[in-house]
Enzyme design. Structure first.
Site, mmCIF file in Angstrom:
data_model
loop_
_atom_site.group_PDB
_atom_site.id
_atom_site.type_symbol
_atom_site.label_atom_id
_atom_site.label_comp_id
_atom_site.label_asym_id
_atom_site.label_seq_id
_atom_site.Cartn_x
_atom_site.Cartn_y
_atom_site.Cartn_z
ATOM 1 C CB ILE A 245 -0.032 1.331 2.478
ATOM 2 C CG1 ILE A 245 0.044 -0.190 2.289
ATOM 3 C CG2 ILE A 245 -0.066 2.021 1.120
ATOM 4 C CD1 ILE A 245 -1.121 -0.772 1.506
ATOM 5 N N PRO A 246 2.189 4.055 3.317
ATOM 6 C CG PRO A 246 4.321 4.818 2.720
ATOM 7 C CD PRO A 246 3.441 3.593 2.691
ATOM 8 C CB CYS A 247 -1.936 7.051 2.045
ATOM 9 S SG CYS A 247 -2.806 6.766 3.599
ATOM 10 C CG HIS A 248 1.734 9.005 6.567
ATOM 11 N ND1 HIS A 248 1.597 7.630 6.647
ATOM 12 C CD2 HIS A 248 3.057 9.264 6.792
ATOM 13 C CE1 HIS A 248 2.781 7.095 6.913
ATOM 14 N NE2 HIS A 248 3.679 8.059 6.997
ATOM 15 N NE ARG A 249 6.559 7.754 5.008
ATOM 16 C CZ ARG A 249 7.069 6.551 5.153
ATOM 17 N NH1 ARG A 249 7.365 5.815 4.092
ATOM 18 N NH2 ARG A 249 7.289 6.066 6.364
#
Length: 280
Positions: A245-249
């Site tokens: 789940i790409p919360c880094h984006r």
């Protein structure tokens, strides 16, 4: 990870931290190499092996100016076109079919009393990682520096669950994303506990293509909660599945990377690495 690989990983992390802190001065290759006590030649080769691009190019990808340009660009990229038309290819995380299934109240009441959770420890491009799964899918994935602390964090999420340290197919499939070719992956299923609002936010994060960035305000608008940026930030901060789940984006509207549960340097590393895979 061998001792030398760990040393190399730490040097890469130190170099990224140095680049991030000194970007405005545009440090030279010599400056960056000196900061990690390597010769320019050795450092250039080591860094390029890891990121796929030179330190100079990587410096561009983690700059605020680059982030602002990505956020401002409204034209559909070739990657987005391929994604929208269902075309497949290697090195594209969003060719994966990642489905989120929310746990029922009975599955996580009383601290997960009825859950059997398998977990394992592994290595990734961005450090050590713990991954855990139920019979229905991945329920937890996080970077860590200490194994005991990592397991304690997992237990805190489901204090009454039964735990088995064993690698299963769901974990193997999830960890395979850190390799360069994801084209042969099976569907990845996530089995998560969260409020309907949190689940909606996490599902929205899955729609941010690899190499692209979004902001907290943009996510709020996508779920028709334009005034809920703060709540969006809290939900993103509670993301239980790192990287998948790409919360880094999600970054600040100013172009600054903002916070990250697993460290701002690691966030910059992932953003730069993904940009290199798309643009490098």
């Amino acid at each position: 990870m061998t001792e030398q690989e760990q040393i190399n990983y730490n040097r890469i992390a130190e170099a990224i931290d140095y680049i991030k802190k000194n970007f405005r001065e545009q440090p030279s290759l010599n400056d960056i190499a000196e900061s990690v006590h390597l010769s320019p030649f050795h450092f250039q080769r080591l860094f390029t092996d890891w990121a796929g691009v030179s330190p100079k190019k990587f410096m561009q990808y983690i700059s605020i100016e680059y982030a602002k340009q990505v956020l401002k660009d409204k034209q559909t990229t070739l990657f987005e076109t391929a994604h929208q038309t269902g075309l497949s290819g290697t090195s594209r995380l969003h060719d994966l079919f990642i489905n989120i299934e929310g746990m029922t109240p009975g599955e996580f009441k009383n601290g997960g009393e009825n859950l059997i959770i398998s977990y394992s420890f592994a290595e990734s491009l961005f450090g050590n990682i713990i991954v855990a799964s139920t019979a229905k899918g991945i329920c937890h994935m996080a970077f860590f520096d200490n194994k005991d602390d990592a397991f304690a964090t997992l237990q805190k999420r489901f204090p009454n669950a039964t735990y088995n340290q064993v690698v299963d197919k769901a974990q193997q499939n999830a960890l395979f994303i850190f390799r360069h070719d994801w084209s042969k992956l099976d569907q990845i299923k996530l089995h998560l506990t969260g409020t309907p609002f949190q689940l909606k936010v996490w599902e929205t994060l899955l729609k941010i293509p690899m190499g692209e960035l979004s902001t907290y305000g943009a996510i709020a608008k996508k779920i028709d909660k334009p005034k809920a940026s703060r709540a969006i930030g809290t939900a993103i901060g509670n993301n239980p599945v790192a990287f998948l789940i790409p919360c880094h984006r999600v970054i600040q509207s100013s172009g600054s990377s903002g916070g990250y549960m697993w460290g701002s340097t690691r966030k910059s590393a992932i953003i730069g690495w993904e940009a290199a895979k798309i643009n490098g």
